[in-house]
Design an enzyme around this catalytic site. Structure first.
Site, short mmCIF file in Angstrom:
data_model
loop_
_atom_site.label_atom_id
_atom_site.label_comp_id
_atom_site.label_asym_id
_atom_site.label_seq_id
_atom_site.Cartn_x
_atom_site.Cartn_y
_atom_site.Cartn_z
N ASP A 70 0.84 -1.20 0.00
CA ASP A 70 0.00 0.00 0.00
C ASP A 70 0.87 1.25 0.00
O ASP A 70 1.86 1.33 0.74
CB ASP A 70 -0.90 -0.04 1.24
N ILE A 71 0.55 2.20 -0.84
CA ILE A 71 1.33 3.45 -0.89
C ILE A 71 0.98 4.28 0.34
O ILE A 71 -0.20 4.50 0.64
CB ILE A 71 1.04 4.23 -2.19
N ASN A 84 -2.68 12.68 -3.12
CA ASN A 84 -3.71 13.11 -4.08
C ASN A 84 -4.22 14.52 -3.77
O ASN A 84 -4.36 15.36 -4.66
CB ASN A 84 -4.90 12.15 -4.03
N ASP A 105 -2.53 9.67 -10.26
CA ASP A 105 -2.59 8.58 -11.24
C ASP A 105 -1.19 8.23 -11.76
O ASP A 105 -0.83 7.06 -11.89
CB ASP A 105 -3.49 8.96 -12.42
N GLU A 127 -5.07 2.34 -3.93
CA GLU A 127 -3.62 2.46 -3.97
C GLU A 127 -2.97 1.22 -3.37
O GLU A 127 -1.84 1.24 -2.91
CB GLU A 127 -3.16 3.73 -3.23
#
Lengths: 313, 215
Positions: A182-183, A190, A199, A226
């Site tokens: 997971d980021i 964002n 994106d 994500e």
């Protein structure tokens, strides 16, 4: 004419273009045709009168033996498909093992206990044709199996692959590792940089991490927004930890600026949860996915840009 | 008037027991092939006229016409003569073969190789069922190689069972097939002449007498 009948029949038997073996009631080889000699490398004089299972010891205890028993003692024929019995006889053509369909049929003999006929057909061409058909169908389907944004496998592909690999691991008695990636603070990224940048970040991270997989059986998929998942068959805990550490380092090495990250690097980083199903202790698929999820949560809670592993039960 | 045939409760239970032994052997053979637990059972059996058998199998069809069935048949003769057919709805046959093979094929029909695998599954099932029956009745039968069919239940029953339909009865076994959490229902149909049924009833009673005698 009648005096010719027997030698004629024997010649015909010998000449037919498929493998033909006749066993007597004691499972001794009574007939062995030229096709068998050609593809097994065993000549008539080497096998005639011999116990079938001393000539073909690898067939003992398997489906072929069961089929012979059925034919000799129950008078029932059996069919062994290529799909469910991978080339039981050691027969070769052009240095490749012949793909086989086998039929074992009881043969009534006047004045002697029942015999049986084993017929081996070469289905290599049909197998190759179907392999091609299957591959092309897979290519067509993979187009509906790709994530629209990142181009890597989508969630649907993950579900199918996970089920397949989980079964394969259970059948083959091999370990299976699952990584959830997971980021870190992606929502903040964002919000700060805008969705277009968000994106691009996803595309860049997905491409870099997917590129680290070298084996065809490994799969990286976009699991959620994500979140990515990696299926690593035949991978034990130690190897999974090494892989996860390499992934964590690779993501950071992309050096994508992330001012809102809590990590001191101020770069895009990932947290990774690992769950490994041991070779000798298979668990339910949901348990494996659940453990990887919990491991990811643990890595996040411990400060992010980290890896954590949980043993599924 | 359609032919009717009934067994007593005891005879019925004995026959179910015999078939459960049979499918138990079949399940063991299949487990050995796939190296995974395959379970099979026969929860119930029924005797129905040939015409009704086709109707029963076609059930669940709805407006789209009769359901397509996948069948594997073998002919047995000797002590008694019967056409034995293993039948699954077509989508279930795809599921069974692909579960057994352990490979997902994105095609809506069984390929040639998969049809052959289905024939092998049918061959194992039918030989085990009929073999157990023959052993228990201490009779000998001869069997043919399996044949694959696909079509409506009526087409399959017509294609396999030769002769007049009026005096044939179908012994229908309900089969539960369990592999890797997938439960699949199918049928094995034995198409028998009325005369064979009376012989069957006599044999069941001989078996019951032997079992009771030993107890």
């Amino acid at each position: 004419m009648n005096s010719l009948r027997l030698p004629l029949l024997e010649s015909v038997f010998s000449a037919v273009n498929l493998g033909a073996i006749v066993l007597d009631g004691q499972r001794r080889i009574a007939l062995w045709n030229c096709w068998m000699t050609k593809h097994s490398g065993l000549a008539h004089e080497q096998v005639l009168g011999q116990d079938f299972f001393s000539v073909c010891p690898e067939l003992r205890g398997g489906r072929v033996e069961a089929a012979i028993q059925y034919a000799l003692y129950n008078n029932f024929p059996s069919l062994l498909s290529q799909t469910l019995n991978k080339a039981p006889f050691a027969l070769y053509a052009r240095d490749e093992r012949i793909q086989q369909a086998v039929e074992v049929t009881p043969i009534a003999v006047e004045g002697a206990p029942r015999h049986c006929l084993i017929q081996v057909s070469d289905v290599s061409i049909a197998v190759a044709r179907e392999k091609l058909l299957r591959e092309q169908a897979m290519v067509l389907r993979s187009q509906t199996f790709a994530d629209g944004l990142t181009g890597i496998a989508n969630r649907r592909h993950f579900d199918v692959a996970m089920e397949k690999e989980h079964r394969r691991a259970k059948r083959g008695g091999t370990p299976l590792s699952l990584l959830m990636i997971d980021i870190d603070h992606f929502k903040a990224y964002n919000d700060h940089y805008g969705h277009q940048k968000g994106d691009q970040c996803l595309i860049q991270v997905a491409a870099a991490l997917a590129d680290m997989l070298k084996r065809p059986c490994d799969l990286m998929a976009r699991y959620g927004g994500e979140e990515f998942a990696m299926i690593l068959p035949e991978t034990d805990v130690d190897k999974a930890l090494l892989m996860a550490e390499a992934i964590r380092a690779r993501a950071q090495a992309l050096a994508i600026p992330h001012e809102r990250n809590t990590d001191p690097s101020q770069l895009v980083t990932v947290s990774i949860g690992i769950a490994t199903q041991k070779a000798d202790a298979p668990v339910e698929m949901d348990a494996l996915i659940g453990a990887a999820d919990r491991a990811l949560y643990q890595a996040k809670r411990s400060g992010r840009n980290l890896i954590a592993a949980i043993q599924p039960i | 008037m359609l032919p009717t045939f009934t067994l007593s409760e005891l005879e019925n239970d004995a026959l179910i027991e015999i078939f459960n032994i049979g499918v138990g052997h079949a399940a063991a053979s299949m487990s050995a092939i796939v190296n995974e637990a395959v379970r099979m059972s026969v929860p119930s059996i029924s005797f129905i006229p040939r015409v009704e058998a086709a109707r029963l199998l076609g059930a669940g069809s709805g407006d789209s016409g009769p359901e397509r069935i996948c069948g594997v048949s073998q002919h047995y003769d000797g002590a008694f003569e019967t056409e034995a057919i293993l039948m699954f709805p077509e989508d279930k046959s795809l599921e069974i073969v692909r579960l057994m093979v352990g490979e997902a094929v994105p095609l809506k029909e069984l390929t040639e190789m998969e049809q052959e695998a289905m024939c092998e599954i049918g061959n194992i099932m039918l030989n085990s069922c009929v073999g157990t029956l023959a052993n228990i009745f201490q009779r000998e039968l001869h069997g043919s190689l399996p044949q694959y069919h696909v079509g409506t239940s009526d087409q399959i029953l017509s294609a396999t069972a030769a002769g007049s339909q009026a005096d044939t009865v179908v012994l229908m076994l309900h089969i539960d097939f369990l592999l890797e959490k997938h439960q699949i229902h199918g049928y094995v149909a034995f198409v028998l002449a009325i005369s064979a049924l009376h012989d069957l009833k006599d044999q069941i009673n001989l078996y019951i007498a032997r079992v009771m005698g030993q107890a």
